[in-house]
Structures are given as structure tokens and as C-alpha cells.
Design a protein around this motif. Structure first.
Motif, mmCIF file in Angstrom:
data_model
loop_
_atom_site.group_PDB
_atom_site.id
_atom_site.type_symbol
_atom_site.label_atom_id
_atom_site.label_comp_id
_atom_site.label_asym_id
_atom_site.label_seq_id
_atom_site.Cartn_x
_atom_site.Cartn_y
_atom_site.Cartn_z
ATOM 1 N N GLU A 126 -11.302 5.406 12.219
ATOM 2 C CA GLU A 126 -10.414 4.433 11.603
ATOM 3 C C GLU A 126 -10.975 3.020 11.670
ATOM 4 O O GLU A 126 -10.848 2.242 10.717
ATOM 5 C CB GLU A 126 -9.043 4.497 12.274
ATOM 6 C CG GLU A 126 -7.986 3.685 11.556
ATOM 7 C CD GLU A 126 -6.591 4.020 12.033
ATOM 8 O OE1 GLU A 126 -5.819 3.071 12.272
ATOM 9 O OE2 GLU A 126 -6.286 5.217 12.179
ATOM 10 N N ASN A 127 -11.614 2.661 12.796
ATOM 11 C CA ASN A 127 -12.156 1.311 12.914
ATOM 12 C C ASN A 127 -13.319 1.072 11.951
ATOM 13 O O ASN A 127 -13.514 -0.033 11.436
ATOM 14 C CB ASN A 127 -12.585 1.028 14.357
ATOM 15 C CG ASN A 127 -13.697 1.952 14.816
ATOM 16 O OD1 ASN A 127 -13.783 3.100 14.388
ATOM 17 N ND2 ASN A 127 -14.548 1.472 15.702
ATOM 18 N N VAL A 128 -14.107 2.123 11.692
ATOM 19 C CA VAL A 128 -15.215 1.999 10.738
ATOM 20 C C VAL A 128 -14.670 1.824 9.323
ATOM 21 O O VAL A 128 -15.148 0.985 8.551
ATOM 22 C CB VAL A 128 -16.131 3.239 10.801
ATOM 23 C CG1 VAL A 128 -17.183 3.189 9.693
ATOM 24 C CG2 VAL A 128 -16.802 3.326 12.170
ATOM 25 N N TRP B 278 -6.688 6.961 4.688
ATOM 26 C CA TRP B 278 -6.950 5.757 3.907
ATOM 27 C C TRP B 278 -5.666 4.977 3.652
ATOM 28 O O TRP B 278 -5.662 3.761 3.643
ATOM 29 C CB TRP B 278 -7.617 6.138 2.581
ATOM 30 C CG TRP B 278 -9.059 6.522 2.731
ATOM 31 C CD1 TRP B 278 -9.594 7.297 3.714
ATOM 32 C CD2 TRP B 278 -10.135 6.152 1.865
ATOM 33 N NE1 TRP B 278 -10.946 7.443 3.532
ATOM 34 C CE2 TRP B 278 -11.308 6.746 2.398
ATOM 35 C CE3 TRP B 278 -10.238 5.405 0.706
ATOM 36 C CZ2 TRP B 278 -12.549 6.589 1.797
ATOM 37 C CZ3 TRP B 278 -11.471 5.253 0.098
ATOM 38 C CH2 TRP B 278 -12.616 5.837 0.641
ATOM 39 N N ASN B 279 -4.575 5.700 3.461
ATOM 40 C CA ASN B 279 -3.286 5.035 3.268
ATOM 41 C C ASN B 279 -2.898 4.245 4.503
ATOM 42 O O ASN B 279 -2.414 3.107 4.418
ATOM 43 C CB ASN B 279 -2.218 6.085 2.943
ATOM 44 C CG ASN B 279 -0.864 5.456 2.692
ATOM 45 O OD1 ASN B 279 -0.155 5.109 3.631
ATOM 46 N ND2 ASN B 279 -0.511 5.335 1.423
ATOM 47 N N ARG B 280 -3.129 4.833 5.667
ATOM 48 C CA ARG B 280 -2.764 4.183 6.923
ATOM 49 C C ARG B 280 -3.601 2.917 7.139
ATOM 50 O O ARG B 280 -3.085 1.874 7.514
ATOM 51 C CB ARG B 280 -2.955 5.165 8.081
ATOM 52 C CG ARG B 280 -2.492 4.619 9.429
ATOM 53 C CD ARG B 280 -2.353 5.716 10.458
ATOM 54 N NE ARG B 280 -3.623 6.384 10.740
ATOM 55 C CZ ARG B 280 -3.917 7.622 10.380
ATOM 56 N NH1 ARG B 280 -3.038 8.345 9.703
ATOM 57 N NH2 ARG B 280 -5.090 8.173 10.680
ATOM 58 N N VAL B 281 -4.904 3.036 6.886
ATOM 59 C CA VAL B 281 -5.783 1.878 7.085
ATOM 60 C C VAL B 281 -5.490 0.790 6.055
ATOM 61 O O VAL B 281 -5.452 -0.395 6.380
ATOM 62 C CB VAL B 281 -7.262 2.308 7.021
ATOM 63 C CG1 VAL B 281 -8.178 1.091 7.072
ATOM 64 C CG2 VAL B 281 -7.585 3.266 8.162
ATOM 65 N N PRO C 186 0.783 -1.217 0.000
ATOM 66 C CA PRO C 186 0.000 0.000 0.000
ATOM 67 C C PRO C 186 0.816 1.267 0.000
ATOM 68 O O PRO C 186 0.254 2.331 -0.050
ATOM 69 C CB PRO C 186 -0.830 -0.120 1.269
ATOM 70 C CG PRO C 186 -1.023 -1.556 1.391
ATOM 71 C CD PRO C 186 0.236 -2.170 0.880
ATOM 72 N N CYS C 187 2.096 1.226 0.099
ATOM 73 C CA CYS C 187 2.890 2.454 0.007
ATOM 74 C C CYS C 187 3.932 2.346 -1.102
ATOM 75 O O CYS C 187 5.029 2.863 -0.992
ATOM 76 C CB CYS C 187 3.543 2.785 1.327
ATOM 77 S SG CYS C 187 2.353 3.269 2.583
ATOM 78 N N LEU C 188 3.613 1.639 -2.184
ATOM 79 C CA LEU C 188 4.550 1.497 -3.284
ATOM 80 C C LEU C 188 4.607 2.781 -4.100
ATOM 81 O O LEU C 188 3.606 3.449 -4.309
ATOM 82 C CB LEU C 188 4.123 0.357 -4.192
ATOM 83 C CG LEU C 188 4.050 -0.995 -3.494
ATOM 84 C CD1 LEU C 188 3.550 -2.028 -4.473
ATOM 85 C CD2 LEU C 188 5.398 -1.389 -2.963
ATOM 86 N N ARG C 189 5.815 3.086 -4.639
ATOM 87 C CA ARG C 189 5.969 4.286 -5.457
ATOM 88 C C ARG C 189 5.363 4.087 -6.842
ATOM 89 O O ARG C 189 5.053 2.990 -7.253
ATOM 90 C CB ARG C 189 7.460 4.614 -5.616
ATOM 91 C CG ARG C 189 8.002 5.444 -4.462
ATOM 92 C CD ARG C 189 9.384 5.932 -4.824
ATOM 93 N NE ARG C 189 9.952 6.723 -3.765
ATOM 94 C CZ ARG C 189 9.747 7.993 -3.608
ATOM 95 N NH1 ARG C 189 8.951 8.632 -4.431
ATOM 96 N NH2 ARG C 189 10.330 8.653 -2.626
ATOM 97 N N GLU C 190 5.240 5.192 -7.557
ATOM 98 C CA GLU C 190 4.797 5.109 -8.940
ATOM 99 C C GLU C 190 5.852 4.372 -9.744
ATOM 100 O O GLU C 190 7.010 4.264 -9.359
ATOM 101 C CB GLU C 190 4.605 6.518 -9.525
ATOM 102 C CG GLU C 190 3.505 7.316 -8.855
ATOM 103 C CD GLU C 190 2.126 6.711 -9.139
ATOM 104 O OE1 GLU C 190 2.024 5.877 -10.052
ATOM 105 O OE2 GLU C 190 1.175 7.074 -8.436
ATOM 106 N N GLN C 191 5.449 3.889 -10.956
ATOM 107 C CA GLN C 191 6.313 3.041 -11.758
ATOM 108 C C GLN C 191 7.628 3.710 -12.147
ATOM 109 O O GLN C 191 8.646 3.062 -12.258
ATOM 110 C CB GLN C 191 5.558 2.617 -13.023
ATOM 111 C CG GLN C 191 6.365 1.815 -14.020
ATOM 112 C CD GLN C 191 6.777 0.514 -13.416
ATOM 113 O OE1 GLN C 191 6.085 -0.005 -12.562
ATOM 114 N NE2 GLN C 191 7.911 -0.020 -13.826
ATOM 115 N N SER D 255 -5.374 3.355 -0.910
ATOM 116 C CA SER D 255 -4.251 3.941 -0.181
ATOM 117 C C SER D 255 -3.780 5.264 -0.788
ATOM 118 O O SER D 255 -3.004 5.992 -0.183
ATOM 119 C CB SER D 255 -3.091 2.953 -0.143
ATOM 120 O OG SER D 255 -2.607 2.722 -1.449
ATOM 121 N N LYS D 256 -4.263 5.588 -1.982
ATOM 122 C CA LYS D 256 -3.849 6.828 -2.645
ATOM 123 C C LYS D 256 -4.798 7.992 -2.362
ATOM 124 O O LYS D 256 -4.583 9.106 -2.817
ATOM 125 C CB LYS D 256 -3.773 6.607 -4.153
ATOM 126 C CG LYS D 256 -2.778 5.533 -4.570
ATOM 127 C CD LYS D 256 -2.763 5.310 -6.059
ATOM 128 C CE LYS D 256 -2.180 6.488 -6.799
ATOM 129 N NZ LYS D 256 -2.050 6.238 -8.255
#
Length: 439
Positions: free
Chosen positions: A58-60, A88-91, A5-10, A82-83
Motif C-alpha cells: 500500500e505504501n508503494v 486501489w480504491n482504498r489508497v 474516490p467512492c462516488l457512485r455512477e451518474q 479508485s475503480k
């Protein structure tokens, strides 16, 4: 396909690590295939971003993500989610959400299918994965990759190695030994490392998985020594009481050392001798599997049955009627395509419809078969849940009727057949088969 979920762009060349303040949230970035979306750890919020997305507890949000992942899988949903923003990225980075992951084909760059990167990827992100598809990976370091998966994915229940090459019995034994919760295995289209291994080599694998194997796929297989696996399954194993799916479909599934097909009635009976929970059986192309072998299967609630190309579809026997009588109350999907035994097929279809209003049948494939209009009518009128019927290339039917019917089209067909029967005050006769059903 897996995107951390935290991968960089290509187009990002550097591999960086973002350390989240939340415990257990890993954010390692690995370059992925360009046809997949990748993760940008920066906040992607814009002026158009509504407040509700950022203010959800966050739990919801995690519960919502969990429901989506259960329905569609983690990929690509979590990657895209995640973007959206920091929240949303954290969850989306929470490991427990990554439980159903499809990494098949070229979704993960070839350069990252090595021991070092695979270990990092699985240990940082997939420690909670339960269903993993890594089919069609072209690897040289098979043992190293499987070792990395076994070390990190102790909760794994389902594993697809479909299309793998250089897969040896030792690899299978290692996986069975080190993944204690593994119950579903897909070995379709696999090719071994070319070494002929005695059947005894498979004994340990079978003993380890006897009481937990629920799904086994061996379809379209050219694995060297596959016949030894079948022998081990049918002779050395005490049975698989929890087995729910057996897929051995293959129109060319023959052992290279002899002309005899490697799956026959004896093999089927021994493999399934204790499988009372069987729900799916696919024996397409197995021309030594007969009606006698299938009738003796101890399961009484088979839901999906695929018989195209097997012995039953080629010989004029009464066994097809017995098979349908045994399972007509539970069958949801039936494949009888390209069956050219008129009397037997018609008797089987009529038996399938005997359950009447209690029938669970939803999908029936009669493509290329010799089913008569009388038999088809019995199924259409008596099986209320039927929503897919394939009559393409059925030689005994009129040209206008030879097609696939779905949804409302089946309702129209049912209405036409019912009206015709009522107007004639008798069943449709063979002479009336030329009636056009073109809408």
C-alpha cells in the motif's frame, strides 16, 4: 470535477455512505456531471486484472499515486484509479493525496454547489488540498461557499476564483484572513457584486498578504472598483517581496469612471517596488505602461515577459532594447506580437540575442510584428535553446517564412540561415529578404 474516490455512477439516485475501516479514509458518494467518471465502491476487478496491481504494498502504491498527482493533478487520475480494485480504491481515498484539485466550470453538479454539500465534500475529502481551482462557478451563496472552504482547507496555498461573479472586497478579506497559507490568487475575469467600496476596504487584505503573496492574476477583469484594488496595491501596500508572478493583461482594462487606464508606470513601480523575486510579468494591453516603468523594476531574473499591446509596442522608443539587455540572461519566454515599431523592435531582438550560448530563451512570439530578417536571424542563430518561434503575419518577412516553427523546424531554419550566411560570407542584406524558406 472533483469526484470523491467512492462516488457512485451518474445514474445512481441515492446518496449512500460507505464507512472504510481505514482511519481518515472518507468515502461519501455525490452525483457528478455525466461527462466525468464517477466512483463505484464495488470491486471492479475482472479476470483480466493482473496480480501485480493487487499485490503492490500500500505504501508503494500511495507513493506512485502521489507522483502522478503532483504531475497531472488529482483529477481525473484518482477517480479512475479508485475503480480498479479494493486496494486501489482504498489508497485513492486517502485524503493526503488530494492536494491539487481542479473543480472549475461545471465539473461539479450545480445542485451540489450549496453550503451543505460543499461543507461535506471539503471536510470529508479536501482537508489536505493545497491547490484549488474553482473558477467559473456561478453562485448566489458566495459567502457560504467561501466559508466552507476556509473552514476545511487550512493548508490551501493557491486559490483560483477566475470568472466568479458577486465577489466583494469583504469576501476577499475573509479569504485572506482565514487561509493563513494562501500565497497564490487568481482573480481574472471576476465581476463584483456591483457595490462601490472605498479603497480602504482592501487595506486589511493587502496587509495580511503582503509578506506571503507570490502570484497575483487580475487579467481581463471587469470587477467593480478594480481601480481601487490597484490604488491599494500601489499606494497602501508596503510592497510584495515574495511576489513571483504579476498578470494584469487586458486589452480593455479601464476604469469605468474615467478614461485613464487604471494601470500605469507609477502603479507598476509601486506594486513591484520590493519584488526582487519576480519571474513572470504580463502587461499585455496596458497602453500606459512604458519602457521607463519596466526598466525600473527591481527584479533582475524575469523569465517570462508579455508586452503585446502595451505602450512599448506602439511607440518608437529605445527602451525595449534596455529591457532586453537587462533580462536577456534569464528570459525563457517573450511575447512581442503585433509590435510595429521597426527600429526599436529590431534593436530589442538583437539585444535579446546578445547573451549568446548562455541564453535561456525557449519561446518567442513575433506574430504580426514588423521584425526584420536580420533581427530574427540574430535570435535564431544565437539562442540555442529556442524551440518555439511564431513568425505568422510578420510583414517584413517573405511569404514562405511567415509561420510558426517548433522543434526540428527551428533546427532546419537555423541551418538554412547559417548556410546562407556562410555562402555569402556576410550577413544577409535587406535585398535578400525575399528568399523563400518553404520546406
Amino acid at each position: 470535477m472533483l469526484k470523491n474516490p467512492c462516488l457512485r455512477e451518474q445514474n445512481t439516485d441515492k446518496s449512500e455512505t460507505h464507512h472504510s475501516e481505514d482511519e481518515g479514509h472518507s468515502s461519501e458518494r455525490l452525483p457528478m456531471r455525466s461527462n466525468d467518471e464517477s466512483i463505484n465502491a464495488k470491486d471492479e476487478t475482472t479476470d483480466a486484472q493482473s496480480d501485480w496491481g493487487r499485490r503492490l504494498p500500500e505504501n508503494v502504491l500511495m507513493h506512485i499515486f502521489s507522483l502522478v498527482c503532483s504531475e497531472t493533478g488529482c483529477i481525473p487520475f484518482l477517480v479512475r484509479a479508485s475503480k480498479v480494485c479494493h486496494l486501489w480504491n482504498r489508497v485513492a481515498s486517502i485524503n493526503s493525496l488530494w492536494h491539487n484539485v481542479d473543480l472549475s466550470g461545471n465539473r461539479l453538479k450545480k445542485a451540489y454547489k450549496n453550503d451543505t454539500h460543499i461543507r461535506r465534500l471539503f471536510s470529508n475529502k479536501l482537508t489536505h488540498v493545497r491547490h484549488l481551482d474553482i473558477g467559473d462557478w456561478k453562485l448566489v451563496n458566495v459567502t457560504d461557499v467561501l466559508a466552507a472552504i476556509c473552514e476545511s482547507c487550512q493548508r490551501l496555498e493557491s486559490l483560483s476564483l477566475s470568472g466568479w461573479t458577486r465577489l466583494s472586497p469583504a469576501n476577499l478579506a475573509y479569504v485572506a484572513t482565514n487561509l493563513p497559507n494562501l500565497s497564490r490568487v487568481d482573480l481574472s475575469r471576476t465581476v463584483s457584486d456591483g457595490k462601490v467600496v472605498p479603497a480602504q476596504s482592501y487595506t486589511s487584505v493587502l496587509q495580511l498578504m503582503t509578506h506571503r503573496l507570490t502570484h497575483l492574476v487580475l487579467s481581463n477583469n471587469t470587477m467593480c472598483g478594480l481601480s481601487q484594488i490597484i490604488i491599494a496595491l500601489s499606494v497602501l501596500s508596503p510592497g510584495f517581496p515574495d511576489l513571483e508572478e504579476l498578470n494584469i493583461a487586458a486589452f480593455t482594462l479601464f476604469d469605468e469612471s474615467c478614461s485613464k487606464p487604471i494601470v500605469d508606470d507609477n502603479s507598476i513601480e509601486r506594486i513591484l517596488k520590493t519584488s526582487t523575486k519576480l519571474k513572470l510579468l504580463d502587461v499585455r494591453g496596458q497602453n500606459s505602461v512604458s519602457d521607463a516603468g519596466l526598466v525600473r523594476i527591481p527584479a533582475w531574473n524575469v523569465e517570462r515577459l508579455f508586452l503585446a499591446g502595451c505602450c512599448i509596442s506602439r511607440k518608437n522608443v529605445s527602451g525595449l532594447e534596455l529591457i532586453m539587455q537587462k533580462w536577456n540572461h534569464s528570459l525563457v519566454e517573450v511575447d512581442l506580437s503585433w509590435v510595429h515599431i521597426n527600429e526599436s523592435l529590431d534593436s530589442g531582438l538583437i539585444a535579446l540575442a546578445e547573451c549568446g550560448e548562455k541564453s535561456q530563451l525557449q519561446i518567442l512570439n513575433l506574430c504580426g510584428s514588423s521584425a526584420s530578417l536580420h533581427a530574427v536571424k540574430a535570435v535564431v542563430l544565437k539562442c540555442p535553446l529556442l524551440n518555439s518561434l511564431n513568425l505568422s503575419s510578420c510583414r517584413a518577412l517573405s511569404r514562405g517564412m511567415k509561420r510558426r516553427y517548433t522543434g526540428g523546424e527551428i533546427s532546419e531554419l537555423r541551418s538554412k540561415l547559417k548556410n546562407r550566411e556562410q555562402s555569402a560570407d556576410m550577413p544577409i542584406t535587406p535585398e535578400e529578404r525575399t528568399i523563400s524558406f518553404v520546406s
